[in-house]
Every structure is written in structure tokens, then in C-alpha cells.
Design an enzyme around this catalytic site. Sequence first.
Site, PDB file in Angstrom:
ATOM      1  N   HIS A  24     -13.573  17.895   9.013  1.00  0.00           N
ATOM      2  CA  HIS A  24     -14.856  18.521   8.715  1.00  0.00           C
ATOM      3  C   HIS A  24     -15.023  18.720   7.218  1.00  0.00           C
ATOM      4  CE1 HIS A  24     -11.951  21.781   9.502  1.00  0.00           C
ATOM      5  NE2 HIS A  24     -12.580  22.467   8.557  1.00  0.00           N
TER       6      HIS A  24
ATOM      7  N   HIS B  30     -17.129  21.133   4.574  1.00  0.00           N
ATOM      8  CA  HIS B  30     -17.942  22.332   4.382  1.00  0.00           C
ATOM      9  C   HIS B  30     -19.041  22.004   3.364  1.00  0.00           C
ATOM     10  CE1 HIS B  30     -14.849  25.272   5.976  1.00  0.00           C
ATOM     11  NE2 HIS B  30     -14.067  24.232   5.711  1.00  0.00           N
TER      12      HIS B  30
END
Length: 138
Positions: free
Chosen positions: A102, A104
Site C-alpha cells: 500500500h 499512503h
Amino acid sequence: MTYDPDNIFAKILRGEIPSTKLYEDEETFVFMDIMPRADGHCLVIPKTPCRNLLDASADQMTAVMKTTQKIAHAVMKAFGAEGVTIQQFNEAVGGQEVFHLHFHVLPRHDGVRLRPPGKMEEADVIAANAEKIRAALA
Ligand code: AMP
């Protein structure tokens, strides 16, 4: 290091736990971080499994980076931001807590520090911030 199909983001992708979705395409999914370090803090993930940048394929990286750029522009617009921070952590010693790749995306304003990690935000605040990002994406 192997991929754990029961990590929390895999459960979000399967719809087993809720998330505040902002955007999706064939290869990527974007949702609000529940412990935002800035208003509008959101996460970009691939729909296919990989732990992090170290085992991601070139195709996964390409898809996720394209979406990250799109979302970076959207959060800048949504929050009138002057900059955007992109963070990505690999393995526990690298600061990673959820083991599904992932990125951010954190809109930034002059003189405003990132908040400390680990504090849950009120659901209505996250929903209102999500609406701003969706409008910027439209
Ligand atoms: P890290 O693995 O260190 O990059 O951080 C994982 C991020 O996922 C943190 O910013 C958490 O606030 C966020 N997070 C954890 N669980 C959820 C969830 N169920 N929905 C949205 N964000 C989450």
C-alpha cells in the site's frame, strides 16, 4: 516471506470488512485510512496479492503508481493542499504493519505536521473527507 491472504486489506478487498472506498479500477483500490495522520489520508493498493514493494511485480507497481499519482492530484484539489507526501513501508523493521502493498497519500499544508500514528478518527469526519476527494475525482 509469504503473502497472508487473511491480512486486513485482503479482507477489505473481499468485502469481509468495511472500508470507505474512494476509487477503484481493474487493478487498484483506494480507501480512507482509519487512523489518518492528515485530513484526507488515504491508501492505494493493488487488487492482486503482494506483501510490499519487495515482491510486487512490475505490472502491480505500474498500476499502483498510476493510481497513486491520480489520487495525489485529487487530494491536493480536495483539500487545497500545497504538497503531498507519499509513504510506503516494507516489512516490520521497515515500519510496515499491514502486509499487503500500500501507498499512503497525505495532503500537506505549510506549517502543519503529520499527526502521530495510531489514533482512530471519527467515522463522520472520515466520511466528509472522503466526499471531498470523490468530488475532486469526478
Ligand atoms: P503501514 O503498514 O505501517 O504502512 O500502516 C498501515 C496503515 O493501515 C495505517 O496507517 C493504519 O491506520 C491503516 N489501517 C489499518 N487498518 C485499517 C482499516 N481497517 N481500514 C483503513 N486503514 C487501516
